[in-house]
Design a protein around this motif. Structure first.
Motif, PDB file in Angstrom:
ATOM      1  N   VAL A  50      -6.743  -3.676  53.185  1.00 45.63           N
ATOM      2  CA  VAL A  50      -6.427  -4.196  51.853  1.00 45.63           C
ATOM      3  C   VAL A  50      -7.366  -3.589  50.818  1.00 45.63           C
ATOM      4  CG1 VAL A  50      -6.485  -6.287  50.433  1.00 45.63           C
ATOM      5  CG2 VAL A  50      -5.383  -6.328  52.676  1.00 45.63           C
ATOM      6  N   GLU A  51      -8.642  -3.494  51.156  1.00 43.16           N
ATOM      7  CA  GLU A  51      -9.627  -2.904  50.244  1.00 43.16           C
ATOM      8  C   GLU A  51      -9.343  -1.424  50.016  1.00 43.16           C
ATOM      9  OE1 GLU A  51     -12.881  -3.068  47.685  1.00 43.16           O
ATOM     10  OE2 GLU A  51     -11.789  -4.690  48.671  1.00 43.16           O
ATOM     11  N   ILE A  52      -8.951  -0.721  51.052  1.00 38.44           N
ATOM     12  CA  ILE A  52      -8.614   0.705  50.927  1.00 38.44           C
ATOM     13  C   ILE A  52      -7.420   0.888  50.000  1.00 38.44           C
ATOM     14  CG2 ILE A  52      -7.646   2.664  52.210  1.00 38.44           C
ATOM     15  CD1 ILE A  52      -9.501   1.844  54.524  1.00 38.44           C
ATOM     16  N   GLN A  53      -6.398   0.065  50.160  1.00 34.87           N
ATOM     17  CA  GLN A  53      -5.225   0.163  49.291  1.00 34.87           C
ATOM     18  C   GLN A  53      -5.583  -0.131  47.842  1.00 34.87           C
ATOM     19  OE1 GLN A  53      -2.543  -2.527  51.221  1.00 34.87           O
ATOM     20  NE2 GLN A  53      -1.806  -0.992  52.683  1.00 34.87           N
ATOM     21  N   ARG A  54      -6.469  -1.098  47.633  1.00 35.10           N
ATOM     22  CA  ARG A  54      -6.902  -1.424  46.270  1.00 35.10           C
ATOM     23  C   ARG A  54      -7.656  -0.241  45.655  1.00 35.10           C
ATOM     24  NH1 ARG A  54     -11.082  -3.232  43.421  1.00 35.10           N
ATOM     25  NH2 ARG A  54     -12.532  -3.221  45.170  1.00 35.10           N
ATOM     26  N   LEU A  55      -8.526   0.378  46.439  1.00 42.70           N
ATOM     27  CA  LEU A  55      -9.290   1.514  45.926  1.00 42.70           C
ATOM     28  C   LEU A  55      -8.397   2.732  45.681  1.00 42.70           C
ATOM     29  CD1 LEU A  55     -12.517   1.196  48.104  1.00 42.70           C
ATOM     30  CD2 LEU A  55     -12.286   0.729  45.663  1.00 42.70           C
ATOM     31  N   GLU A  56      -7.403   2.952  46.534  1.00 41.16           N
ATOM     32  CA  GLU A  56      -6.467   4.051  46.311  1.00 41.16           C
ATOM     33  C   GLU A  56      -5.696   3.851  45.008  1.00 41.16           C
ATOM     34  OE1 GLU A  56      -4.045   4.198  49.816  1.00 41.16           O
ATOM     35  OE2 GLU A  56      -5.346   5.677  50.778  1.00 41.16           O
ATOM     36  N   SER A  57      -5.278   2.626  44.769  1.00 40.82           N
ATOM     37  CA  SER A  57      -4.571   2.315  43.532  1.00 40.82           C
ATOM     38  C   SER A  57      -5.472   2.560  42.329  1.00 40.82           C
ATOM     39  CB  SER A  57      -4.093   0.859  43.556  1.00 40.82           C
ATOM     40  OG  SER A  57      -3.578   0.488  42.321  1.00 40.82           O
ATOM     41  N   ARG A  58      -6.721   2.204  42.468  1.00 39.99           N
ATOM     42  CA  ARG A  58      -7.676   2.403  41.368  1.00 39.99           C
ATOM     43  C   ARG A  58      -7.892   3.890  41.096  1.00 39.99           C
ATOM     44  NH1 ARG A  58     -13.323  -0.916  40.813  1.00 39.99           N
ATOM     45  NH2 ARG A  58     -13.901  -0.020  38.824  1.00 39.99           N
ATOM     46  N   ILE A  59      -7.988   4.687  42.165  1.00 43.60           N
ATOM     47  CA  ILE A  59      -8.168   6.133  41.990  1.00 43.60           C
ATOM     48  C   ILE A  59      -6.947   6.740  41.314  1.00 43.60           C
ATOM     49  CG2 ILE A  59      -8.293   8.322  43.266  1.00 43.60           C
ATOM     50  CD1 ILE A  59     -10.172   6.896  45.225  1.00 43.60           C
ATOM     51  N   GLU A  60      -5.753   6.325  41.714  1.00 41.75           N
ATOM     52  CA  GLU A  60      -4.536   6.831  41.085  1.00 41.75           C
ATOM     53  C   GLU A  60      -4.504   6.482  39.595  1.00 41.75           C
ATOM     54  OE1 GLU A  60      -1.241   5.304  43.298  1.00 41.75           O
ATOM     55  OE2 GLU A  60      -1.780   6.439  45.099  1.00 41.75           O
ATOM     56  N   THR A  61      -4.933   5.280  39.257  1.00 42.97           N
ATOM     57  CA  THR A  61      -4.978   4.872  37.852  1.00 42.97           C
ATOM     58  C   THR A  61      -5.964   5.733  37.075  1.00 42.97           C
ATOM     59  OG1 THR A  61      -4.441   2.603  38.486  1.00 42.97           O
ATOM     60  CG2 THR A  61      -5.388   2.930  36.294  1.00 42.97           C
ATOM     61  N   LEU A  62      -7.139   5.958  37.652  1.00 49.23           N
ATOM     62  CA  LEU A  62      -8.142   6.797  36.981  1.00 49.23           C
ATOM     63  C   LEU A  62      -7.642   8.231  36.813  1.00 49.23           C
ATOM     64  CD1 LEU A  62     -11.396   5.513  38.683  1.00 49.23           C
ATOM     65  CD2 LEU A  62     -10.709   5.176  36.315  1.00 49.23           C
ATOM     66  N   GLU A  63      -6.960   8.766  37.816  1.00 47.78           N
ATOM     67  CA  GLU A  63      -6.420  10.119  37.693  1.00 47.78           C
ATOM     68  C   GLU A  63      -5.338  10.185  36.615  1.00 47.78           C
ATOM     69  OE1 GLU A  63      -5.197  11.166  41.650  1.00 47.78           O
ATOM     70  OE2 GLU A  63      -7.198  11.883  42.170  1.00 47.78           O
ATOM     71  N   THR A  64      -4.547   9.141  36.490  1.00 45.32           N
ATOM     72  CA  THR A  64      -3.522   9.092  35.441  1.00 45.32           C
ATOM     73  C   THR A  64      -4.173   9.082  34.060  1.00 45.32           C
ATOM     74  OG1 THR A  64      -2.079   7.845  36.929  1.00 45.32           O
ATOM     75  CG2 THR A  64      -1.535   7.795  34.589  1.00 45.32           C
ATOM     76  N   ILE A  65      -5.225   8.310  33.914  1.00 44.97           N
ATOM     77  CA  ILE A  65      -5.950   8.264  32.631  1.00 44.97           C
ATOM     78  C   ILE A  65      -6.566   9.627  32.321  1.00 44.97           C
ATOM     79  CG2 ILE A  65      -7.962   7.265  31.456  1.00 44.97           C
ATOM     80  CD1 ILE A  65      -7.334   4.645  32.986  1.00 44.97           C
ATOM     81  N   LEU A  66      -7.191  10.247  33.328  1.00 45.40           N
ATOM     82  CA  LEU A  66      -7.780  11.571  33.106  1.00 45.40           C
ATOM     83  C   LEU A  66      -6.713  12.613  32.773  1.00 45.40           C
ATOM     84  CD1 LEU A  66     -10.577  11.785  35.812  1.00 45.40           C
ATOM     85  CD2 LEU A  66     -10.870  11.925  33.346  1.00 45.40           C
ATOM     86  N   ASP A  67      -5.563  12.549  33.433  1.00 45.39           N
ATOM     87  CA  ASP A  67      -4.476  13.480  33.120  1.00 45.39           C
ATOM     88  C   ASP A  67      -4.018  13.325  31.677  1.00 45.39           C
ATOM     89  OD1 ASP A  67      -4.394  14.720  35.580  1.00 45.39           O
ATOM     90  OD2 ASP A  67      -2.879  13.353  36.401  1.00 45.39           O
ATOM     91  N   ALA A  68      -4.002  12.103  31.163  1.00 44.91           N
ATOM     92  CA  ALA A  68      -3.558  11.857  29.789  1.00 44.91           C
ATOM     93  C   ALA A  68      -4.598  12.345  28.793  1.00 44.91           C
ATOM     94  CB  ALA A  68      -3.291  10.366  29.585  1.00 44.91           C
ATOM     95  N   GLU A  69      -5.891  12.152  29.107  1.00 42.36           N
ATOM     96  CA  GLU A  69      -6.938  12.533  28.153  1.00 42.36           C
ATOM     97  C   GLU A  69      -7.331  14.000  28.269  1.00 42.36           C
ATOM     98  OE1 GLU A  69     -10.227   9.868  28.432  1.00 42.36           O
ATOM     99  OE2 GLU A  69      -9.034   8.141  27.801  1.00 42.36           O
ATOM    100  N   GLN A  70      -7.415  14.522  29.469  1.00 40.64           N
ATOM    101  CA  GLN A  70      -7.788  15.921  29.690  1.00 40.64           C
ATOM    102  C   GLN A  70      -6.888  16.499  30.772  1.00 40.64           C
ATOM    103  OE1 GLN A  70     -11.972  16.075  30.652  1.00 40.64           O
ATOM    104  NE2 GLN A  70     -12.370  17.038  28.683  1.00 40.64           N
ATOM    105  N   PRO A  71      -5.826  17.156  30.372  1.00 39.28           N
ATOM    106  CA  PRO A  71      -4.844  17.638  31.348  1.00 39.28           C
ATOM    107  C   PRO A  71      -5.391  18.658  32.349  1.00 39.28           C
ATOM    108  CG  PRO A  71      -3.961  17.724  29.116  1.00 39.28           C
ATOM    109  CD  PRO A  71      -5.396  17.363  29.010  1.00 39.28           C
ATOM    110  N   ASP A  72      -6.440  19.388  31.999  1.00 37.40           N
ATOM    111  CA  ASP A  72      -6.948  20.421  32.907  1.00 37.40           C
ATOM    112  C   ASP A  72      -8.209  19.990  33.655  1.00 37.40           C
ATOM    113  OD1 ASP A  72      -8.448  20.321  30.626  1.00 37.40           O
ATOM    114  OD2 ASP A  72      -8.759  22.480  30.488  1.00 37.40           O
ATOM    115  N   TRP A  73      -8.458  18.715  33.767  1.00 40.14           N
ATOM    116  CA  TRP A  73      -9.665  18.234  34.439  1.00 40.14           C
ATOM    117  C   TRP A  73      -9.670  18.597  35.924  1.00 40.14           C
ATOM    118  CZ3 TRP A  73      -9.830  14.905  38.580  1.00 40.14           C
ATOM    119  CH2 TRP A  73      -8.646  14.245  38.900  1.00 40.14           C
ATOM    120  N   HIS A  74      -8.502  18.615  36.519  1.00 39.45           N
ATOM    121  CA  HIS A  74      -8.425  18.856  37.961  1.00 39.45           C
ATOM    122  C   HIS A  74      -8.705  20.326  38.298  1.00 39.45           C
ATOM    123  CE1 HIS A  74      -7.574  17.833  42.009  1.00 39.45           C
ATOM    124  NE2 HIS A  74      -6.464  18.537  42.093  1.00 39.45           N
ATOM    125  N   THR A  75      -8.235  21.235  37.480  1.00 39.72           N
ATOM    126  CA  THR A  75      -8.478  22.656  37.738  1.00 39.72           C
ATOM    127  C   THR A  75      -9.931  23.031  37.493  1.00 39.72           C
ATOM    128  OG1 THR A  75      -7.751  23.177  35.499  1.00 39.72           O
ATOM    129  CG2 THR A  75      -6.121  23.343  37.258  1.00 39.72           C
TER     130      THR A  75
END
Length: 80
Positions: A50-75
């Motif tokens: 349950v904790e792992i699923q919660r943390l995965e969801s949190r990481i996905e949310t953070l990546e979505t926010i980063l994609d919106a603010e800085q589209p090239d953060w991953h590269t």
């Protein structure tokens, strides 16, 4: 002499055949029953999942926010 043989032969058969087989089957069944997880271990594993699923969801949310603010953060981070 006959009473000695009367007790000696069954005792010898018991110690030679029955007792080793009995012990082997007993410990084999003990090993099979202890092979799985206990209830406490299952509960701990479920809580961790349950904790792992919660943390995965949190990481996905953070990546979505980063994609919106800085589209090239991953590269940028993968090149380093």
């Amino acid at each position: 002499m006959s009473s000695f043989v009367f007790f000696f032969i069954p005792t010898l058969i018991f110690l030679g055949l029955v007792l080793p087989l009995w012990l082997a089957l007993y410990y084999a069944s003990k090993w099979r029953t202890s092979k799985g997880l206990s209830e406490e271990e299952k509960q701990t594993l479920d809580a961790a999942m349950v904790e792992i699923q919660r943390l995965e969801s949190r990481i996905e949310t953070l990546e979505t926010i980063l994609d919106a603010e800085q589209p090239d953060w991953h590269t940028k981070n993968s090149a380093e």
